[in-house]
Motif scaffolding. Sequence first.
Motif, short mmCIF file in Angstrom:
data_model
loop_
_atom_site.label_atom_id
_atom_site.label_comp_id
_atom_site.label_asym_id
_atom_site.label_seq_id
_atom_site.Cartn_x
_atom_site.Cartn_y
_atom_site.Cartn_z
N PRO A 72 98.51 -49.82 -13.93
CA PRO A 72 97.83 -50.90 -14.68
C PRO A 72 96.36 -51.05 -14.34
CG PRO A 72 99.99 -51.63 -13.99
CD PRO A 72 99.78 -50.31 -13.34
N GLU A 73 95.99 -50.91 -13.06
CA GLU A 73 94.59 -51.07 -12.67
C GLU A 73 93.73 -49.95 -13.26
OE1 GLU A 73 97.18 -51.15 -10.58
OE2 GLU A 73 97.18 -53.35 -10.26
N GLN A 74 94.23 -48.72 -13.25
CA GLN A 74 93.48 -47.60 -13.81
C GLN A 74 93.30 -47.77 -15.33
OE1 GLN A 74 96.17 -44.57 -12.35
NE2 GLN A 74 94.67 -43.85 -10.83
N ARG A 75 94.32 -48.30 -15.97
CA ARG A 75 94.22 -48.53 -17.42
C ARG A 75 93.13 -49.54 -17.73
NH1 ARG A 75 100.42 -48.52 -19.93
NH2 ARG A 75 100.99 -46.44 -19.16
N GLN A 76 93.08 -50.60 -16.95
CA GLN A 76 92.06 -51.62 -17.18
C GLN A 76 90.65 -51.03 -17.02
OE1 GLN A 76 92.41 -55.17 -18.01
NE2 GLN A 76 94.29 -54.17 -18.70
N GLN A 77 90.47 -50.18 -16.04
CA GLN A 77 89.16 -49.56 -15.82
C GLN A 77 88.81 -48.56 -16.92
OE1 GLN A 77 89.30 -47.83 -11.90
NE2 GLN A 77 89.54 -49.81 -10.86
N ALA A 78 89.83 -47.94 -17.52
CA ALA A 78 89.59 -46.91 -18.53
C ALA A 78 89.31 -47.48 -19.91
CB ALA A 78 90.79 -45.95 -18.60
N LEU A 79 89.64 -48.76 -20.10
CA LEU A 79 89.51 -49.37 -21.42
C LEU A 79 88.27 -50.25 -21.52
CD1 LEU A 79 93.23 -50.49 -21.87
CD2 LEU A 79 92.08 -48.72 -23.23
N PRO A 80 87.67 -50.35 -22.70
CA PRO A 80 86.56 -51.30 -22.88
C PRO A 80 87.09 -52.73 -22.80
CG PRO A 80 87.20 -50.34 -24.98
CD PRO A 80 87.97 -49.60 -23.93
N ALA A 81 86.21 -53.67 -22.55
CA ALA A 81 86.61 -55.07 -22.31
C ALA A 81 87.44 -55.65 -23.44
CB ALA A 81 85.36 -55.92 -22.09
N ASP A 82 87.10 -55.32 -24.69
CA ASP A 82 87.82 -55.93 -25.80
C ASP A 82 89.21 -55.35 -26.02
OD1 ASP A 82 86.63 -53.56 -26.56
OD2 ASP A 82 86.48 -54.12 -28.66
N TYR A 83 89.61 -54.33 -25.25
CA TYR A 83 90.97 -53.77 -25.37
C TYR A 83 91.86 -54.12 -24.18
CZ TYR A 83 90.65 -50.95 -29.60
OH TYR A 83 90.57 -50.55 -30.92
N ARG A 84 91.31 -54.74 -23.15
CA ARG A 84 92.07 -54.95 -21.92
C ARG A 84 93.21 -55.96 -22.06
NH1 ARG A 84 86.63 -54.88 -18.14
NH2 ARG A 84 86.27 -52.62 -18.33
N ASN A 85 93.10 -56.85 -23.01
CA ASN A 85 94.16 -57.85 -23.21
C ASN A 85 95.02 -57.56 -24.44
OD1 ASN A 85 93.44 -59.44 -20.96
ND2 ASN A 85 91.77 -60.36 -22.13
N ARG A 86 94.85 -56.39 -25.00
CA ARG A 86 95.65 -56.04 -26.19
C ARG A 86 96.99 -55.43 -25.78
NH1 ARG A 86 91.70 -53.85 -31.06
NH2 ARG A 86 89.94 -55.25 -30.67
#
Length: 343
Positions: free
Chosen positions: A299-313
């Motif tokens: 999960p942490e790596q995914r958050q870093q790999a995604l732009p801010a507007d996709y992190r809560n999708r």
Amino acid sequence: MPFKSIFKACLVIGGVLFLGGCQQPSDPQIQIEQTEAKQKQSPVNDFSLMCQNIEKNMSQINDQRTTFALEQINQDLKVCLPLMDLAEQKHLMLRSTEMYQRFLKVDRTEFQQRAFEQYALEMAQHPTIQQAHFQQLTPRDQYLLKHKNQAYVELLHLGNGNLQYRRSPEYLARIFAPYLPAAEKAFIENLAEQNKDPVLVEKRLQIEAPEIAARSLFWEDYLKTYPNSSYKRDAEYLLKQYTYFLFRGTEQSPVSEDYRDRYAVDTSHLETIIGLANGQKSKLSTQARLFLEFLDMNPEQRQQALPADYRNRSATEQILYYAQISPPSQKYDKDCFTDAICI
């Protein structure tokens, strides 16, 4: 009239009309179509005049005509199409689609609709059983059911009582494709093969992951081979749709519920995607590698790999974004899964 005379009359008329049973000789429509056929077989037949009149003759096909009339038109098309340019050929292709739509149109009451669905479904399950309520059907349904699989007329079962007549995808592949340029010929012949059987039934995929991948690769290669095809827009849509089917599936048959890791992905789809990722370089293989990368992230790596507007999708939106997979348009104005072209 003696029975033997009646029997002989039926045999003669049935042989002329190619209609699987004895027809009443007084049927005016059949007599007209017999006369038309004799005229077309005349040795002094003027082919140029026939080709000039072919669109007019196609416009006269409606829900009162027979498969015999359709076959006559289709024979004329085989003569005329090689003499035409692409614009004229595609114009007649459109007219042929409208011709079959008129031919297959059936107006039913609510009672007749239920009788049609019940009869057709029972025949699919028990084709050798004579159904008692056949007479409850409209005369046109009775005719079309007796003559399905003639003149490229098919009955399509789409589940949950959903039945519909259609022109076989093989029609355009056999009647039109041989006379078209390479790009249009390849499009029609391959889509005809892909749509021979339903792709979706009750919104569930009817084809396995390897076949979905093969179709995705075909449409990707088609666009590279024929970048100026007149069917380019439809090919792009088909590529997007099959790519989406491979990585996402449908609402009724999803590839994964949450994409939390590789174990959360349908086994067949996962194995196919792994194969693509290890395959030759293509856009699809790149998407497969990125898809697997995202599955392997915590999960942490995914958050870093995604732009801010996709992190809560949702996980679905996240993995599709990361793997560069664009969902197909929900408002595409054509059906690409019924015929050999997008209607």
